[in-house]
Design a protein around this motif. Structure first.
Motif, PDB file in Angstrom:
ATOM      1  N   GLY A 177       0.812  -1.212   0.000  1.00  0.00           N
ATOM      2  CA  GLY A 177       0.000   0.000   0.000  1.00  0.00           C
ATOM      3  C   GLY A 177       0.843   1.258   0.000  1.00  0.00           C
ATOM      4  N   ALA A 184       2.353   1.390  -3.590  1.00  0.00           N
ATOM      5  CA  ALA A 184       1.148   1.882  -4.277  1.00  0.00           C
ATOM      6  C   ALA A 184       1.234   1.978  -5.792  1.00  0.00           C
ATOM      7  N   ILE A 214      -1.224  -2.619  -5.841  1.00  0.00           N
ATOM      8  CA  ILE A 214      -2.629  -2.582  -5.420  1.00  0.00           C
ATOM      9  C   ILE A 214      -3.389  -3.785  -5.952  1.00  0.00           C
ATOM     10  N   GLU A 215      -3.069  -4.203  -7.168  1.00  0.00           N
ATOM     11  CA  GLU A 215      -3.711  -5.385  -7.728  1.00  0.00           C
ATOM     12  C   GLU A 215      -3.383  -6.625  -6.896  1.00  0.00           C
ATOM     13  N   VAL A 241      -2.804  -6.693  -3.712  1.00  0.00           N
ATOM     14  CA  VAL A 241      -3.597  -6.597  -2.494  1.00  0.00           C
ATOM     15  C   VAL A 241      -5.035  -7.042  -2.763  1.00  0.00           C
ATOM     16  N   GLN A 242      -5.594  -6.595  -3.855  1.00  0.00           N
ATOM     17  CA  GLN A 242      -6.966  -6.971  -4.212  1.00  0.00           C
ATOM     18  C   GLN A 242      -7.104  -8.480  -4.381  1.00  0.00           C
ATOM     19  N   VAL A 301      -5.556  -0.893   3.131  1.00  0.00           N
ATOM     20  CA  VAL A 301      -4.868  -0.429   1.921  1.00  0.00           C
ATOM     21  C   VAL A 301      -5.881  -0.024   0.851  1.00  0.00           C
ATOM     22  N   LEU A 302      -6.879  -0.869   0.627  1.00  0.00           N
ATOM     23  CA  LEU A 302      -7.856  -0.596  -0.428  1.00  0.00           C
ATOM     24  C   LEU A 302      -8.731   0.606  -0.084  1.00  0.00           C
ATOM     25  N   GLU A 354      -6.761   3.669  -0.804  1.00  0.00           N
ATOM     26  CA  GLU A 354      -6.705   3.924  -2.245  1.00  0.00           C
ATOM     27  C   GLU A 354      -8.011   4.568  -2.730  1.00  0.00           C
TER      28      GLU A 354
END
Length: 379
Positions: free
Chosen positions: A341, A344, A349-350, A352-353, A371-372, A375
């Motif tokens: 995060g 970033a 980010i992908e 993390v998702q 984190v999400l 964002e």
């Protein structure tokens, strides 16, 4: 042999075996210290690594029957490293604090104290002795201060005129009634540089430390580091030297004479990403002789991840993304989520998702969601 002669012989022998400073004090209780320690406990400022029994920490006679004196020793360690490797983009480095350079000081000082015990026993066969280094019940700094090794500074270190605060401490309780040395006068005076420079405000006031906020403690903790401190860890992977490096009394104190503590540049400033791939065996083989290895590889690897986040090292994202889904340790996965995060990038980010779809640990899921959510607030 008379006690005065023995005392002088011990001083001479100590220097012959590489002890840089030696002092003597009585085995009387540390009454003022006892009150301070109890107050520290009440405030919740202790680290948890120290002996919990305040009586044992302040009453030498509880540790050795018929205790009369305490011999304090100090051995200097280096503050400077020649040929220090430089990190760069794609090859970021962490750093171990100076107190972890070279051989584990517990081993080195215990060996010197054992030699000292053997020497004393040859002179006084019925002498009683008990030695300790750092992990013993007594407070090393309090003993050193009272024995005239140095003064107790505002940064909670002992400062010596010869070596600054870059000294390891140890002590020996004995039943021999040595003449006590005179404590030194406090030379910190009105200087507050260490208090002002502490990254987390752990130095509450001169001589008082909240260990729960101290980076040196946080880097050794096996728990997730509270979010308010993570960015302040920087690239420290073990310990912190800030309150020492800013101290005027340490200026020009390089202390390069103890070979056992000579830093190994590639280990004291290691590359970060290779550290994340080490097995327990590999970690012990490379770092096991250093005092900074005592908590094992988990905290060190967690700190290495924080350091990569500090540098916003984009080249580390593929490895971090792999750790996020494959590492069995929630501590590492949760820290990795936060680090991604901080970096970033779209790839971070992908990752993390995707991890959120399979992660089951509640603590790690909180990190991922944080984190999400962060964002989303940026959008």
């Amino acid at each position: 042999m008379k006690v005065a002669q023995l005392q002088q012989s011990i001083r001479e022998y100590a220097h012959a075996i590489g002890i840089d400073k030696i002092g003597f004090t009585t085995a009387a209780p540390f009454l003022e210290l006892k009150n301070r320690l109890k107050r520290q406990q009440e405030l919740g400022y202790q680290s948890g690594f120290e002996e919990s029994d305040v009586e044992k920490r302040t009453e030498p006679t509880l540790l050795l029957d018929q205790a009369e004196s305490i011999i304090a020793i100090a051995v200097a360690y280096p503050s400077k490293m020649d040929a220090s490797p430089k990190g760069k983009k794609g090859e970021r480095r962490g750093i171990f604090c100076r107190a972890s350079w070279g051989m584990d000081y517990h081993v080195v000082l215990r060996e010197k104290l054992q030699l000292l015990e053997t020497f004393i026993a040859t002179q006084v066969p019925d002498a009683k002795m008990r030695s300790m280094v750092d992990t013993g019940e007594l407070v090393d700094r309090a003993v050193a201060e009272r024995a005239g090794i140095g003064w107790s500074a505002k940064n909670c270190s002992i400062i010596t005129p010869e070596f600054g605060s870059y000294v390891y401490l140890g002590e020996m309780i004995t039943n021999i009634p040595f003449a006590p040395d005179t404590p030194m006068e406090d030379e910190c005076k009105d200087c507050t540089l260490c208090l002002d420079a502490c990254p987390t405000g752990a130095l509450i006031q001169g001589g008082q430390l909240n260990a729960q906020r101290c980076i040196a403690f946080l880097t050794q903790s096996k728990k997730p580091i509270p979010e308010e401190f993570r960015a302040k860890i920087g690239n420290r992977i073990y310990g912190c030297d800030t309150c020492q490096t800013v101290c005027p009394k340490n200026k020009g104190k390089y202390n390069l004479h103890q070979e056992a503590f000579a830093p190994e540049p590639q280990l004291t400033k290691p590359l970060l990403t290779p550290m994340l791939k080490l097995t327990n065996r590999q970690f012990k083989e490379s770092f096991g002789h250093m005092s900074g290895s005592w908590r094992g590889k988990n905290p060190i690897q967690r700190n290495a991840i924080l350091a990569l986040a500090h540098f916003k090292e984009e080249a580390s994202v593929p490895l971090l993304a792999e750790l996020l889904v494959s590492d069995p340790r929630p501590l590492i996965r949760g820290t990795t989520a936060w680090a991604l995060g901080e970096i970033a990038t779209a790839e971070a980010i992908e990752a993390v998702q995707q991890a959120l779809q399979t992660e089951e640990d509640p603590g790690v899921r909180i990190e991922l969601n944080n984190v999400l959510e962060s964002e989303q607030r940026k959008c």
